[in-house]
Structures are given as C-alpha cells and as structure tokens.
Design an enzyme around this catalytic site. Structure first.
Site: not given
Ligand SMILES: *[C@@H]1O[C@H](CO)[C@@H](O)[C@H](O)[C@H]1NC(C)=O
Ligand SMILES: *[C@@H]1O[C@H](CO)[C@@H](O)[C@H](O)[C@H]1NC(C)=O
Ligand SMILES: *[C@@H]1O[C@H](CO)[C@@H](O)[C@H](O)[C@H]1NC(C)=O
Ligand SMILES: *[C@@H]1O[C@H](CO)[C@@H](O)[C@H](O)[C@H]1NC(C)=O
Length: 592
Positions: A293, A297, A511, A553-554, A572, A574
């Site tokens: 992690e 990061d 992550s 937008d996905i 839009g 979601d």
C-alpha cells in the site's frame, strides 16, 4: 434540575482558587452510549485490570456549524469568499469548547487524579486524552471491559456500554475506546500480483488514439498522464506546493523501491525522494519489508506530481492488538493521532491522499461524526483531502461468505449495503475505481449512500438525478436514499505497475485510484499557486459545479456486492464512479 444546578457550579468555579478544578456533587452515572453485541465478535473473559488504555474524550465544540458554513463558502467557486482559507487559530476559534464544558471535564478528570501533563489535548482543546489502567477507566465510566475476539482471531479490549455522570452528558460527546469494534483495513487493497500480465481479464479494444496500447494491460505513470490529458504539464510552484500520503498500520514506503520505480517509469525523478515524517513514533523502516500500500501510494502520487515535494507520514498505532498485559496501550484507529499532528501544524500540504478505511457501521456514529468534523477543519485550512471509497462494491467486504449478503451489526441483523468510512464523510473527496480503456466502473469500486451523514447540498442535484432514474423500489431498505452519496469521482484502479521489494508487480484497488487522482489534484494546486491564487482546498463544491464539463463521465459497468448486482455507472453522477475521471486540461481551465 440540570438548569438550576449549573449556575451553582459556575459560582463555585468563580469563587475557587483554581477555576478549572471543581466537581459537582451529583455523581449519578447514566448510560452515555451502548451498542448491540457486535456481529462476528465473541466475548472472552474480563480484560486484565492493570491493562493500560488510552481514553480519548471528545468535548462539545461550541460552534461547529459556524465552521461548516465557512467551509462551504470558501469552497464554493461562485462565493466571494472562495479560496479565503483560514489559519489554524481561526479554525480553532470555532471548535474550541466553551469554558464551562472545559471546566467540568477537567474537574471530573482531576477528581481521579489526572491533570496537567497527564492529559494530552488537541490544538483546540476539543479532545483530551489520558492513558490509565483499565480498572480506573472502569470506575470512571461505570463499566466493565472485556476481551473480545473477532472471527479473524483479532482481539480487542472493549465494552458494549459506558456511563458518565449526568452533569457531563451535555459536555462530552464520546469516550473511546469503549464501544468501538472497528478493524481498520491494512489498506483497501486489491492485489493483482498473482495475475501474470498476460492473463488479466479481457480488455476492451482501445479507442483513445493518444493512449499507448500497453496501458490496457499495465497502468504506468505515463498511462495516467496520457489517459487524463496531463502530458507535458510542468509544475512551477514547487517551493510552495506539496502532496502528502498517510501511512498507517506499519506500512512502510521504501525509498530504494521508489528509485527503481523512477528508473523504470520516470528517469528524470530518479535522484528525488520524499520526506518521511514520524507521527507519534511511527517509523518508515527501510530494512523491514516494504508495504504494498505505502509503495503504491507514494510511487504514483509522487510520480504524477513530480517535482512537487512529497511527504509520507507514518503514524504509529496498530489496532487490533492482543492485550498481553502491560506492554501495549489500547488505542483507537490511528486517524485521530495523525489528525492531532497535522492540525497542529501551521503549514499543511495542499493535497492529502489516504487509502485506508473502515466499514461505516463498525465506527460508532458519535465517533465517525467527530472524526469527520476534523476533515472539515482541514478543508477550512485549504487542504484537498482524498479518501479511497473502498474495494467491496456496495458491500465493502462485509458480506457473509455463504450467502454473499451484507447485514447490519446493530443487533437486528437486517440486510443492508455497507458504505465505507471516512469516504462517507461529506467533507472529503471519495475516489472510486475504473478499469479498461475506454473506461468502465471497476466491479469492486466502493459506492453507495451513507447511513450516518445526510446528503450535503453540493451534491443534491447530481444525486437526486441518479435516484430519480433508479427503477421504482430498487434495493428498497438496503440503502439510505437521503444519505451522502459515494464516491465523488473515480480513476483507473487496476493493474498499476509498481516496484515492491525490488520487483515489478501489478496491483490495484481504490488504493490505486486515490493517489493517482490526488497526484493530478496536486498539479492543479500547482497551477493555482503558480498563478498567485490560493490552493483549491475542499474540492467537492467545485467538482459538482463544474465536473460535468471537466470530468469524463463513466457510463458502463457496475459495482456488485452483498448478493446484488450493485449500482450501475450511468450518465451523470452514479454511486459506482461518482462524477467520473479527470480531464486535467479541462480541470485546469476551470481552476485557473
Ligand atoms: C457551554 O456549553 C454548555 C453545553 O451546551 C451550555 O450548557 C453552557 O450554557 C455553555 N456555557 C457558556 C458559558 O457558554
Ligand atoms: C542522478 O545522480 C547521479 C549521481 O550523482 C547523476 O550521475 C545523474 O545524472 C543524476 N540523474 C538525474 C536524472 O538527475
Ligand atoms: C526495522 O525492521 C528490521 C527488520 O524487520 C528490524 O530488525 C528492526 O528492529 C526494525 N527497526 C525498528 C527501528 O523498528
Ligand atoms: C442496471 O442496468 C441493468 C441493465 O440495463 C438493469 O437491468 C438494472 O436494473 C440496472 N440496475 C440498477 C440498480 O439500476
């Protein structure tokens, strides 16, 4: 009764030599908070009475709503106060407890012998903590602590109920650890290193001509820059700007791995590193195994923002823990220690990314609310705070293995989606996950609606538009239609190529999407600062106002979980991908 008692105590306070140490006579204890026997935890024996515990006490703040109002004004691009961030002292003025509350709490602690250097206070004095033997905590709180074991084997020292003297109820919001049965995740990580690079899921053919085809099987720094339209941006405000990554639970960010990563993906940065900052004894151990992690990061956030200075905070504290008598101090989840540290600083990096979280329902409401309010303080100070939305779709990993259903842990055991915290806090930016090119929702992208926090005004229009489209009675009873919707935005979250213990591996999860998004936010902050303007601060009001033009937008994919097919990505906002993924150039046009 309460009202007639109060002036008397105030009088006592005024006439005594030490106004902070008086104790009302009425010591009647009343239950302050109690919880149902937590799901999946079994009560073992009483905890050893000399076991050491660090109690944190949240004292009533005198004007949080004033602070919240200020936060929304200075974060709204159309408000005349936009960008007028506050100093540490200005923030503290709002949240400091009033003198009556402080005097009552101090008097209570002093009556057990705790004062002065026994007590550790947050900068605004709205939190006080004290380390003490369990048997004294039991007296003060009129309770009995037990050892509790989780089905995973973890053991905690907790109680299901605690009391406070009647007169303190209106001055103290909570005392923890008492009823908090959280198990903060060691990163909301979704490792993919077991999957060889050639056998990943089928890839949708590439349609974005400016994105390298290899990005479909392995996401590098260059892929993020290409996909999100940030190639060629040159940071200019590197003397003022910085990006910070939080590290918890003994996750160490390895400097040699970062150098190898840069050799691989960003040779210009190969001699650069980051500043590792120890918080309450946290270390960044370079000889012990690097954390996946922490490496993920730091490599992506710092790589994207390069040469913007990077800071890695390592915060000590690793609950759950095994109580072995005298050596360990029981504690809460470690966010509070980090928050104490950071809110006490005068200079805070303008962008902060965190990839850790809990199931919202495992964090008592009073505690979640007070932790959340501290993120509002960061927003007022001009910091963009980003949290991963979680990796369990609508369930965040809490499903029963046999049925795949998710349940409440309030003792009623009713079916319910499980949102993640702190992502569900309305004062942070929650980042979900996408995959493939063109992008679709990642199936694990944490999303849904908070059961604790009401929907904030800034997302009302976007979230209602989504709810209006949901087929009638969809998931009735499984989620809170009036709750804060999660996530706010999203980014690529699978097959990130990092270096870990000297080797290239592929890794993913929200992550991954969170530090990637944060890296781009750091570049936006760079542009603001280079133009002589204030940093962006709390992002959401700006994102919900302008996201429709400046985010991709996905509209394909969903985030199944809890035995359901989850929520769909739609036109839009979601609850799978939020408003969408960044288009850096368009965002740049919005912010400078
Ligand atoms: C301090 O706060 C308490 C709790 O809300 C309230 O009862 C009291 O009147 C306040 N005292 C002062 C001096 O404002
Ligand atoms: C990194 O440092 C080495 C040794 O000082 C130097 O030879 C090399 O040119 C540096 N690389 C970059 C990209 O600055
Ligand atoms: C760092 O890790 C090594 C290897 O696990 C261990 O021997 C050493 O004590 C650790 N250092 C500190 C300061 O904890
Ligand atoms: C998601 O989309 C599928 C296919 O269009 C539809 O059958 C389903 O009802 C949708 N689910 C939700 C929760 O909107």
């Amino acid at each position: 009764m309460k009202l007639s008692l109060l002036p008397l105590f105030l009088f006592a306070a005024i006439s005594s030599a030490s106004p902070t140490a008086f104790t009302p006579q009425d010591k009647t204890l009343l239950v302050k908070e109690s919880v149902a026997t937590p799901h999946r935890w079994t009560r073992l024996g009483r905890a050893p009475s000399d076991h050491s515990i660090r109690l944190r006490i949240a004292i009533l703040q005198h004007d949080f709503s004033g602070l919240e109002k200020a936060l929304y004004e200075i974060s709204d691009p159309d408000h005349h106060r936009y960008g007028a961030h506050m100093s540490k002292e200005e923030v503290e003025k709002f949240i400091a407890p009033n003198s009556t509350s402080l005097a009552f709490v101090d008097g209570w602690l002093a009556s057990y012998g705790f004062q002065g250097s026994d007590l550790t206070r947050s900068p605004a004095k709205d939190w006080v903590s004290v380390t003490l033997p369990l048997h004294i905590a039991e007296q003060m709180l009129g309770t009995e602590y037990y050892m509790w074991q989780h089905t995973s084997g973890d053991v905690l020292v907790r109680t299901t109920s605690y009391q406070l003297p009647r007169y303190l109820h209106e001055h103290i919001e909570l005392v923890q650890p008492t009823t908090m049965f959280t198990r903060p995740k060691g990163g909301v990580l979704h490792p993919e290193r077991s999957a060889p690079m050639t056998s990943v899921n089928p890839i949708t053919p590439l349609t974005k001509p400016h994105v390298d085809p290899s990005c479909a099987t392995s996401v590098t720094l260059s892929c993020i820059m290409q996909l999100y339209n940030a190639v060629g941006y040159k940071p200019r405000a590197t003397k003022k700007n910085a990006i910070g990554i939080t590290g918890f639970l003994n996750e160490y960010a390895n400097i040699r791995d970062l150098a190898a990563f840069y050799r691989d993906q960003l040779p210009a940065a190969v001699n650069s590193t980051f500043e590792a900052v120890s918080v309450y004894g946290g270390i960044n151990n370079q000889t012990s195994a690097a954390g996946e992690e922490a490496n993920l990061d730091t490599q992506f956030a710092f790589g994207i923002a390069y040469p913007t200075p990077g800071i890695f905070w390592s915060t000590e504290g690793t609950p759950p823990f095994v109580p072995d008598g005298r050596t360990v101090v029981d504690t809460n989840e470690p966010y509070l220690d980090w928050l104490d540290y950071i809110l006490n600083s005068h200079q805070i990096p303008q962008t902060i990314s965190t990839s850790y979280g809990d199931d919202e329902q495992t964090v008592p409401f009073t505690y979640a609310r007070r932790v959340c309010q501290r993120f509002a303080e960061l927003g007022c100070r001009g910091v963009s705070v980003l949290f991963a939305s979680g990796d369990g779709g609508v369930g965040d990993g809490d499903s029963e293995p046999a049925t795949q259903q998710c349940y409440t842990n309030d003792g009623k055991h009713t079916r319910r989606f499980i949102p993640g915290f702190p992502a569900s806090c309305p004062y942070v930016t929650a980042v979900g996950g996408t995959t493939n090119i063109p992008e679709i929702s990642a199936s694990f992208s944490g999303g849904g609606f908070s059961d604790y926090f009401a929907r904030p005004a800034y997302q009302h229009k976007a979230v209602s538009a989504y709810l209006d489209k949901l087929p009638h009675k969809t998931y009735d009873g499984l989620f809170n239609r009036a709750g804060r919707g999660i996530p706010d935005v999203s980014a690529q979250s699978r097959r990130f190529q990092i270096v870990w213990q000297g080797e290239r591996i592929l890794i993913g999860g929200t992550s991954a999407s969170t530090p990637a998004f944060a890296g781009l936010v750091a570049l936006l902050n760079d542009a603001r600062l280079a133009a002589g303007r204030p940093a962006l601060g709390f992002l959401n009001p700006m994102l919900y106002k302008h996201g429709a033009h400046a985010l991709n937008d996905i509209v394909v994919g969903s985030n199944p979980g809890c035995g359901t097919s989850g929520f769909n990505a739609t036109q839009g906002w979601d609850p799978a991908t939020g408003l969408g993924t960044p288009d850096f150039r368009k965002l740049l046009d919005v912010v400078v």
